[in-house]
Write a protein that holds these residues in place. Structure first.
Motif: not given
Ligand SMILES: O=P(O)(O)O[C@H]1O[C@H](CO)[C@@H](O[C@H]2O[C@H](CO)[C@@H](O)[C@H](O)[C@H]2O)[C@H](O)[C@H]1O
Ligand SMILES: Nc1ncnc2c1ncn2[C@@H]1O[C@H](COP(=O)(O)OP(=O)(O)O)[C@@H](O)[C@H]1O
Length: 471
Positions: A16, A321, A369, A428
């Motif tokens: 993942r 982020d 989202y 992004y």
């Molecule tokens: O949490 P991380 O640092 O792993 O960030 C990454 O993964 C996120 C998803 O888990 C991703 O977020 C995107 O999906 C979310 C819902 O699952 C949503 O709430 C966010 O707004 C959306 O950007 C993130 O962008 C990515 O960097």
């Protein structure tokens, strides 16, 4: 490639946390290998590998936590974590597997913080503890299985150890910013970290961060999507008080970061550079996801407007982020997690000062989202779409109000800046979803399509196109 490198080349794309999905791996090279813990003869070893994965002429570093045991000694409950059988560092063949699933090894890993020894030539892996902190071993770590870019182990109700997967030389911003905020009620207290000196780099690189576990908390994404689900099922649902509170907490964390770390004002030339970087990201995303290209001209207009803004824009260290999955809600109020920034961006860039409105934009995208994701793949139902978008609108407004009340810049007064940041975040996300969760790609794509369809922020919708709800 060695036997082990060949095995890792097959295993890696299925993880993942591997951020290079969809692009064939041409080569894996083990850059360093450290035996972090060993349970003795016949028992398991935990090896920390720094590997380079070569794809299309580019090379990315990852951290792999590799368990190894004598062949045929892998317990049945770990069978599905096996990577293969091979020689490790020229010794006898061993079965190698994903160590994050092995309770014996995860328990030993936390114990290493209590002994403080170093591993590797000249102590190139160090377990560090924050001054005044005593770490107590408390058994095996439970692996979190959420949608993560890294790998986190929860130890009882005491600690979370996050191992960073994609490695960039230098201190991880998650460590830097959590240390700067240590003592704040809005973050989980950092307790320690693991670092190593990567070959060719003088400054230590953070491999893992140990923080106190915040018990009995639910993450913002779960709370928000449950609320949307209730609403779409026809029942009453309101999240706006929580959204406003989150806005206030966000502003307070931004103020603390501005007090603790350097600040500045974005110069016009830096603003133009930033707009160029957004254009570049848009071009890259459009090449990978052709559907995006039709909206590119409108998005570019937003970036050009941003480059022309002549108000001074304060900049500082930010989360980088920010979204609903990065905030958790125990009884006491919102707690912010994961100050790593965008994990695919080099650490040096993530350490640059930026406008806190970038974080505001990130969270506003997240409300979109949460509203949009339940409807993806469903037949178009105008009533449901309207209800979902109105939910997003209400909570976006509440968050912005809370942010301004908490002492942050009033987002409503910076719509051009916010619009550009929201588009950039959505672009992004298009790349992120295309590479990691293609089923979700429609969520950011539809936001961009709606926002680019001509209605501007000033005329009643935001960048993401959610209608304003009267009253
Ligand atoms: O949490 P991380 O640092 O792993 O960030 C990454 O993964 C996120 C998803 O888990 C991703 O977020 C995107 O999906 C979310 C819902 O699952 C949503 O709430 C966010 O707004 C959306 O950007 C993130 O962008 C990515 O960097
Ligand atoms: N200190 C903590 N207390 C409670 N839960 C936590 C803590 N740190 C992380 N979590 C849980 O782990 C999840 C992933 O952590 P995060 O730091 O966002 O990892 P990643 O960088 O892989 O996205 C969070 O959404 C939260 O549910």
């Amino acid at each position: 490639m060695s036997q082990l490198e060949e095995l890792l080349a097959v295993w890696l794309p299925r993880q993942r946390w591997f951020s290079g999905k969809g692009i064939p791996i041409r080569q894996v090279r083990i850059e360093s290998r450290y035996t972090l813990v060993s349970a003795g003869p016949g028992g398991p070893d935990l090896n920390m590998l720094v590997i380079q994965a070569g794809q299309r002429g580019l090379s990315s570093r990852y951290q792999v936590l590799l368990g190894s045991r004598p062949p045929r000694s892998l317990p049945p409950n770990l069978a599905r974590t096996a990577i293969g059988v091979c020689q490790v560092a020229g010794g006898r063949p061993r079965v190698v597997y994903d160590a994050a699933h092995d309770p014996q090894l995860t328990a030993l890993l936390l114990e290493r913080f209590t002994t403080q020894e170093t591993t590797g030539r000249r102590g190139r892996v160090r377990f560090r503890t924050l001054p005044g902190t005593t770490i107590t071993a408390c058994g095996p770590g439970r692996l979190l299985t959420g949608e993560q870019s890294n790998t986190s182990l929860v130890y009882g109700r005491d600690y979370v150890l996050k191992t960073f997967r994609r490695l960039w030389p230098g201190h991880n911003p998650d460590l830097e910013l959590n240390m700067a905020l240590s003592g704040s009620p809005y973050v989980a207290r950092p307790c320690g970290w693991i670092e190593a000196d990567l070959s060719g780099h003088r400054a230590p690189t953070t491999l893992a961060l140990l923080q106190t576990f915040v018990p009995d908390a639910t993450d913002g994404w779960v709370l928000a999507t449950e609320n949307v689900r209730t609403l779409l099922e026809g029942a009453e649902a309101d999240f706006s008080e929580e959204a406003a509170r989150l806005g206030r907490t966000t502003a307070e964390v931004h103020s603390s970061l501005a007090r603790a770390l350097p600040t500045d004002v974005l110069s016009p030339s830096a603003a133009a550079e930033l707009a160029d970087a957004m254009v570049e990201r848009l071009a890259m995303a459009s090449a990978e996801v052709p559907e995006l290209a039709e909206h590119a001209p409108r998005v570019m207009e937003a970036y050009a407007d941003f480059a022309r803004v002549d108000e001074p824009l304060p900049i500082q260290r930010i989360h980088g982020d920010y979204h609903l999955g990065q905030v958790i809600r125990p009884e006491s109020g919102w707690v912010l997690l994961d100050f790593e920034g965008e994990p695919t961006v080099p650490v040096r860039e993530r350490q640059r000062l930026s406008s806190p409105l970038r974080d505001v934009a990130g969270m506003l995208r997240s409300f979109d989202y949460a509203a949009g994701y339940l409807l993806v793949g469903q037949d178009e139902d105008p009533e449901l779409s309207w209800a979902a978008r109105s939910w997003a609108r209400r909570n976006r407004d509440a968050f912005c109000r809370g942010y301004a009340d908490g002492g942050g810049a009033d987002p409503e007064k910076h719509l051009t800046v916010l619009r550009a940041f929201e588009f950039d975040k959505a672009v992004y996300e298009v790349l992120y979803e295309a590479r990691n969760r293609p089923n979700w790609l429609r969520v950011p794509l539809e936001s961009i399509a709606t926002a680019a369809s001509g209605v501007t922020a000033g005329s009643g919708t935001t960048a993401a196109g959610a209608p304003r709800v009267p009253g």
